[in-house]
Write a protein that holds these residues in place. Structure first.
Motif, PDB file in Angstrom:
ATOM      1  N   GLY A  98      31.877  32.218  14.711  1.00  0.00           N
ATOM      2  CA  GLY A  98      30.983  31.099  14.994  1.00  0.00           C
ATOM      3  C   GLY A  98      31.740  29.838  15.344  1.00  0.00           C
ATOM      4  N   ALA A  99      32.806  29.534  14.575  1.00  0.00           N
ATOM      5  CA  ALA A  99      33.590  28.328  14.845  1.00  0.00           C
ATOM      6  C   ALA A  99      34.313  28.434  16.186  1.00  0.00           C
ATOM      7  CB  ALA A  99      34.600  28.117  13.722  1.00  0.00           C
ATOM      8  N   ARG A 100      34.809  29.617  16.482  1.00  0.00           N
ATOM      9  CA  ARG A 100      35.524  29.818  17.750  1.00  0.00           C
ATOM     10  C   ARG A 100      34.604  29.584  18.943  1.00  0.00           C
ATOM     11  NH1 ARG A 100      38.480  35.563  19.405  1.00  0.00           N
ATOM     12  NH2 ARG A 100      38.875  35.068  21.604  1.00  0.00           N
ATOM     13  N   PHE A 101      33.412  30.183  18.917  1.00  0.00           N
ATOM     14  CA  PHE A 101      32.517  30.049  20.057  1.00  0.00           C
ATOM     15  C   PHE A 101      31.804  28.693  20.065  1.00  0.00           C
ATOM     16  CE2 PHE A 101      32.968  34.705  20.194  1.00  0.00           C
ATOM     17  CZ  PHE A 101      33.305  34.833  21.530  1.00  0.00           C
ATOM     18  N   ALA A 102      31.683  28.058  18.889  1.00  0.00           N
ATOM     19  CA  ALA A 102      31.156  26.694  18.867  1.00  0.00           C
ATOM     20  C   ALA A 102      32.114  25.753  19.581  1.00  0.00           C
ATOM     21  CB  ALA A 102      30.932  26.240  17.424  1.00  0.00           C
ATOM     22  N   THR A 103      33.410  25.930  19.330  1.00  0.00           N
ATOM     23  CA  THR A 103      34.415  25.131  20.027  1.00  0.00           C
ATOM     24  C   THR A 103      34.334  25.356  21.530  1.00  0.00           C
ATOM     25  OG1 THR A 103      35.916  25.273  18.116  1.00  0.00           O
ATOM     26  CG2 THR A 103      36.884  24.669  20.242  1.00  0.00           C
ATOM     27  N   ALA A 104      34.254  26.636  21.931  1.00  0.00           N
ATOM     28  CA  ALA A 104      34.180  26.967  23.352  1.00  0.00           C
ATOM     29  C   ALA A 104      32.905  26.403  23.981  1.00  0.00           C
ATOM     30  CB  ALA A 104      34.229  28.483  23.533  1.00  0.00           C
TER      31      ALA A 104
END
Length: 348
Positions: A57-63
């Motif tokens: 979730g954090a990875r794709f939120a950043t993206a």
């Protein structure tokens, strides 16, 4: 800022240079596949400080937030088709990551690698069912080579006769989701604005990952610079990767893109070898077969010579027999090498 063309299948003079049969769209997919093969160590380290769903979730939120910032003006034109397309692909991204992570909790990594490899033959099957586009013989030969190579890379333990439990079924669902992502991207490519659809895809995957945490019983992790740095770094890379996939698959058919993506474990093995790991002989052979599968898929199989019509054999009006056709032409109106005009070929 570099703007990706919306209709890259239109040929431009001087832009069709190919390396080992790979065009610039193919090479873009090869580049992101190389990067995928190097991220395992980063994710493995981050998992010591964070749960899988939170990290995804954090990875794709950043993206998603990064692409939202860059393409905020373009989002004003977001329409219903792009919203549906972006959410659909975002769901497959989430399912692919979440189900594979669940499978890794109870299934060996070699078995997960083998089951996940099933997305290679699943892509042409789904494309045939959904898009009504049967794969070409050369593509099927390339798929056979790549699938064999992936099995060799997974190792003999992956093909054992272990009973299928929840972990194996979840991993199979991950393979189906990965295949669905590739097919859906090809389905919508060229019909939507790739900037807007990329933002929607990434934010959808992020939101679903966070929403799944309570159901999976995953708590919020304690703050750590390790998972933060990994999520931000991989998030920025994911933004570029997803944008590249949406762009390149406007011209690269889904089956060929699948064969390129199947090279991920090859690059992972190369990185591992540089780090001191030693690949067994079957794994090296598997890597060779995967690369061969990509090259074979672009091969043009010889066609049967069609018999000349009576009009061509006996007519004296034209003064040209079948063997006297102009150079560079064939009886079927195609170039002499048998390759159809790529500009007229439907984009898969």
């Amino acid at each position: 800022m570099v703007h990706f063309p919306r209709f890259p299948h239109v040929r431009l003079p001087g832009r069709d240079r190919r390396v080992l049969g790979l065009g610039h769209h193919d090479l873009a997919l090869v580049t992101i596949t190389m990067f995928w093969g190097t991220t395992f160590l980063i994710v493995h380290t981050a998992m010591r400080h964070s749960g899988p769903l939170f990290f995804v979730g954090a990875r794709f939120a950043t993206a998603g937030l990064l692409t939202l910032l860059v393409f905020r003006k373009a989002l004003r034109g977001l329409n219903r088709r792009e919203l549906v397309a972006g959410v659909s692909v975002g769901v497959t991204i989430f399912l692919g990551y979440a189900l594979q992570t669940f499978g890794l909790q109870t299934v060996s990594s070699s078995t997960v690698a083998f089951i996940t490899a099933l997305y290679v033959p699943l892509v042409p099957l789904l494309q045939w069912i959904i898009l009504r586009r049967p794969p070409k013989p050369a593509a099927m030969l390339g798929i056979a080579c790549a699938l064999t190579g992936l099995i060799l890379l997974a190792g003999p333990g992956a093909v054992g006769g272990a009973a299928w439990g929840a972990g194996e079924l979840a991993t199979l669902g991950s393979a189906v989701a990965s295949a669905g992502e590739i097919v859906l991207i090809s389905r919508f490519a060229g019909r939507v604005d790739l900037r807007r659809i990329t933002v929607v895809q990434l934010l959808t995957a992020s939101a679903l990952s966070f929403l799944a945490m309570p159901a999976a019983g995953e708590p919020l992790p304690a703050f750590s610079w390790v998972w933060l740095a990994a999520a931000v770094g991989l998030g920025a890379a994911s933004a570029v990767i997803q944008l590249t996939m949406n762009w390149a698959q406007q011209s690269v058919p889904a089956v060929r893109a699948t064969l390129i993506y199947s090279g991920e474990p090859v690059w992972g093995g190369i990185v591992g070898r540089l780090a001191g790991d030693r690949l067994p002989g079957p794994a090296i052979l598997g890597a060779v077969l995967i690369i061969l599968g990509v090259l074979v898929s672009e091969a043009r199989l010889p066609r049967r010579k069609r018999p000349r019509s009576a009009a061509v054999r006996g007519s004296g009006k034209s003064g040209l027999g079948a063997a006297e056709l102009p150079t560079g032409a064939s009886e079927g109106g195609e170039p002499a090498d048998g390759r159809p005009d790529r500009a007229a070929t439907p984009v898969a």
